[in-house]
Design an enzyme around this catalytic site. Structure first.
Site, short mmCIF file in Angstrom:
data_model
loop_
_atom_site.label_atom_id
_atom_site.label_comp_id
_atom_site.label_asym_id
_atom_site.label_seq_id
_atom_site.Cartn_x
_atom_site.Cartn_y
_atom_site.Cartn_z
N SER A 1 0.82 -1.22 0.00
CA SER A 1 0.00 0.00 0.00
C SER A 1 0.85 1.26 0.00
O SER A 1 2.00 1.25 0.44
CB SER A 1 -0.89 0.04 1.24
OG SER A 1 -1.74 -1.06 1.27
N1 SAH Z 1 0.90 -5.66 4.44
C1 SAH Z 1 1.39 -5.95 3.12
C2 SAH Z 1 0.35 -5.74 2.07
C3 SAH Z 1 0.30 -6.89 1.15
S1 SAH Z 1 -1.09 -6.98 0.10
C4 SAH Z 1 2.67 -5.18 2.84
O1 SAH Z 1 3.06 -4.35 3.68
O2 SAH Z 1 3.31 -5.43 1.84
C5 SAH Z 1 -2.14 -8.12 0.94
C6 SAH Z 1 -1.55 -9.47 1.26
O3 SAH Z 1 -2.60 -10.26 1.82
C7 SAH Z 1 -1.03 -10.26 0.07
O4 SAH Z 1 0.30 -10.64 0.29
C8 SAH Z 1 -1.96 -11.47 -0.02
O5 SAH Z 1 -1.32 -12.66 -0.46
C9 SAH Z 1 -2.41 -11.59 1.42
N2 SAH Z 1 -3.66 -12.33 1.60
C10 SAH Z 1 -4.79 -12.30 0.84
N3 SAH Z 1 -5.72 -13.13 1.32
C11 SAH Z 1 -5.19 -13.70 2.44
C12 SAH Z 1 -5.67 -14.65 3.39
N4 SAH Z 1 -6.88 -15.18 3.31
N5 SAH Z 1 -4.85 -15.01 4.40
C13 SAH Z 1 -3.60 -14.49 4.51
N6 SAH Z 1 -3.08 -13.58 3.65
C14 SAH Z 1 -3.87 -13.20 2.62
#
Ligand code: SAH
Length: 208
Positions: free
Chosen positions: A59
């Site tokens: 983000s």
């Molecule tokens: N906090 C992260 C944002 C990553 S985007 C950062 O700082 O980079 C959101 C993330 O959520 C992705 O890596 C995706 O694979 C993960 N995600 C999506 N659905 C999920 C689920 N059900 N359980 C765990 N992770 C999940």
């Protein structure tokens, strides 16, 4: 990884209304460029989401800071993050509180994040390859929960893993998403709508 860019980033966040000094200091200290691929090291300081592979995104700095601020973190807090992704948000939480538990469903991203967090010597973090819809029951209750992917509806398991008085930030919705702040008050939950956001979906089911 220039300190000048890190400082500019902090100044911009302040101009955008981020006030918490501990958060601003931690953002200054964590090299954002270290969490993205080389092709994006310059762009990662701009106010935009950055691709981190596997169709996922880190983000923009403002929303990372804003969500963190909403949690009202304290040094002794135990925090659960859903969606480790690049590990950048995890690193920020690790600087601010006692223990961070973070769940990611894509193994490859989880491995990269482990490596990065180790290199930065952030040892108060435990990562898990699992479905975030389930939370992390064995480590509950949490003082705060941060969900960094958009849920179609409110994950009940997560609400139950919040301690009394605890807070959760979570983007809710498909297409149009709204960032919600949930506060647990006994067996009740206060819900506040914060602002419109755009996150990748919180995927249900099979891990990758
Ligand atoms: N906090 C992260 C944002 C990553 S985007 C950062 O700082 O980079 C959101 C993330 O959520 C992705 O890596 C995706 O694979 C993960 N995600 C999506 N659905 C999920 C689920 N059900 N359980 C765990 N992770 C999940």
């Amino acid at each position: 990884m220039s300190k000048i860019e890190q400082r500019r980033l902090v100044q911009r966040l302040q101009a955008q209304g981020i006030k918490d000094q501990a958060i601003l200091q931690a953002i200054y200290e964590i090299p954002r460029a270290f969490f993205v691929e080389e092709a994006f090291t310059r762009r990662c300081y701009e106010n935009m989401a950055i691709p981190i592979g596997e169709g996922q995104t880190l983000s923009q700095p403002y929303i990372v800071a804003r969500m963190t601020e909403l949690l009202g973190l304290q040094a002794e807090h135990h925090v659960l993050e859903i969606g480790t992704g690049s590990g950048y948000q995890t690193a920020l939480l690790a600087k601010l509180c006692h223990k961070v538990y973070s769940v990611e469903r894509i193994k490859k991203l989880q491995w990269q994040a482990i490596h990065r967090l180790k290199k930065l010597e952030l040892h108060n973090v435990q990562l898990r390859h699992a479905d975030g819809w389930e939370g992390w029951k064995a480590k509950a209750p949490f003082d705060a929960i941060m969900v960094t992917a958009a849920a179609e509806n409110m994950p009940i398991e997560l609400l139950q893993q919040l301690r009394d008085g605890g807070r959760m930030v979570i983007p809710i919705g498909v297409g149009n998403q709204i960032l919600q702040l949930i506060t647990r008050i006994g067996d009740r939950y206060r819900v506040e709508n914060i602002e419109d956001v755009k996150f990748v979906p919180l995927v249900a089911g099979e891990l990758q």
